[in-house]
Design a protein around this motif. Structure first.
Motif: not given
Ligand code: C5P
Length: 239
Positions: A99-120
């Motif tokens: 869910q963390a990774a999916a949220a980063a992708v969807s929010e970045a797409q919504r904003m038209g910005s780069d997708i952050p690298i989500v690290l574990a």
């Protein structure tokens, strides 16, 4: 990737003034600035904007660990801040990471910005084999085996990489392949003091073992000449 872009400078200082002075001085010599719990919790999210205003990329190191919905909401907030990287605990589980990774992708797409690298974050390097067994009740697995299992689980959940100790770079690289980002602290050039770091590696060794990014604090920020220290590390990585 240019050598300088591999250096993640740990902004382990108390005030925005000290942090921003380091950013001003070093933004031509390092690729990313790491804002940890100390700085983020004392200044707030504005510290991220202020580093961006000076042209720096930011790794927000808050190690999120909560129920999936809460972590996903926080991941959206960190994506809205235009962070370059942020991290979550693998111990939060597969669904939380997904869910963390999916949220980063969807929010970045919504904003038209780069997708952050989500690290574990896998097993904290402060946790010993004994603590793993007697306090976390994980038995039958070596720390390194658990780290590799969690790195694979992070990758399967859609995360972009892991933060790990230099000891774990090679097995993770082997298990997760060339595109999974490996970020490692515990880096000490031969000319710098180990401080409290115990299992250390040089920038060159970390690169050769397969690290993408190296988190470096005191060897640069406590150096008499931080720019010269960063330049020496760049030369070592290029050499
Ligand atoms: O000053 P130094 O280079 O030791 O700073 C390393 C940075 O990496 C610090 O911000 C520290 O909190 C972080 N870190 C670490 N070891 C870990 C995880 C994070 O040193 N296992």
């Amino acid at each position: 990737m240019e050598a300088k872009d591999r250096i993640v400078l740990a902004l382990d200082v108390d005030t925005a003034e000290e942090a921003l002075a380091l950013v001003k001085k070093l933004s031509g010599y390092v690729g990313v600035f790491k804002v940890g719990m100390q700085l983020y919790n004392s200044i707030g999210p504005s510290i991220v904007h202020r580093v961006h205003d000076l042209g720096g990329r930011v790794f927000v190191d808050l190690k999120l660990h909560d129920i999936p919905n809460t972590v996903a909401s926080a991941a959206k907030v960190l994506t809205r801040l235009n962070t370059y990287m942020f991290n979550v605990h693998a111990a939060g589980g597969r669904e939380m990471m997904r869910q963390a990774a999916a949220a980063a992708v969807s929010e970045a797409q919504r904003m038209g910005s780069d997708i952050p690298i989500v690290l574990a974050v896998t097993v904290l390097t402060s946790i010993s084999q004994q603590e793993l067994e007697t306090e976390m009740y994980v038995s039958g697995l070596k720390v390194e085996e658990l780290v590799v299992k969690w790195a694979l689980m992070a990758q399967e959940s859609g995360l972009g990489g892991v933060v790990c100790s230099p000891q774990e770079i090679s097995p993770i690289r082997k298990a997760c392949g060339p595109d999974f980002k490996i970020v490692t602290p515990g880096i000490r050039p031969l000319w710098s003091a180990p401080n409290d770091q115990k299992r250390i590696t040089t920038p060159r060794q970390a690169l050769e073992q397969g690290a993408d990014y190296m988190v470096i604090g005191r060897p640069i920020i406590k150096a008499a000449d931080p720019i010269a220290a960063a330049q020496k590390i760049i030369e070592e990585l290029e050499g």
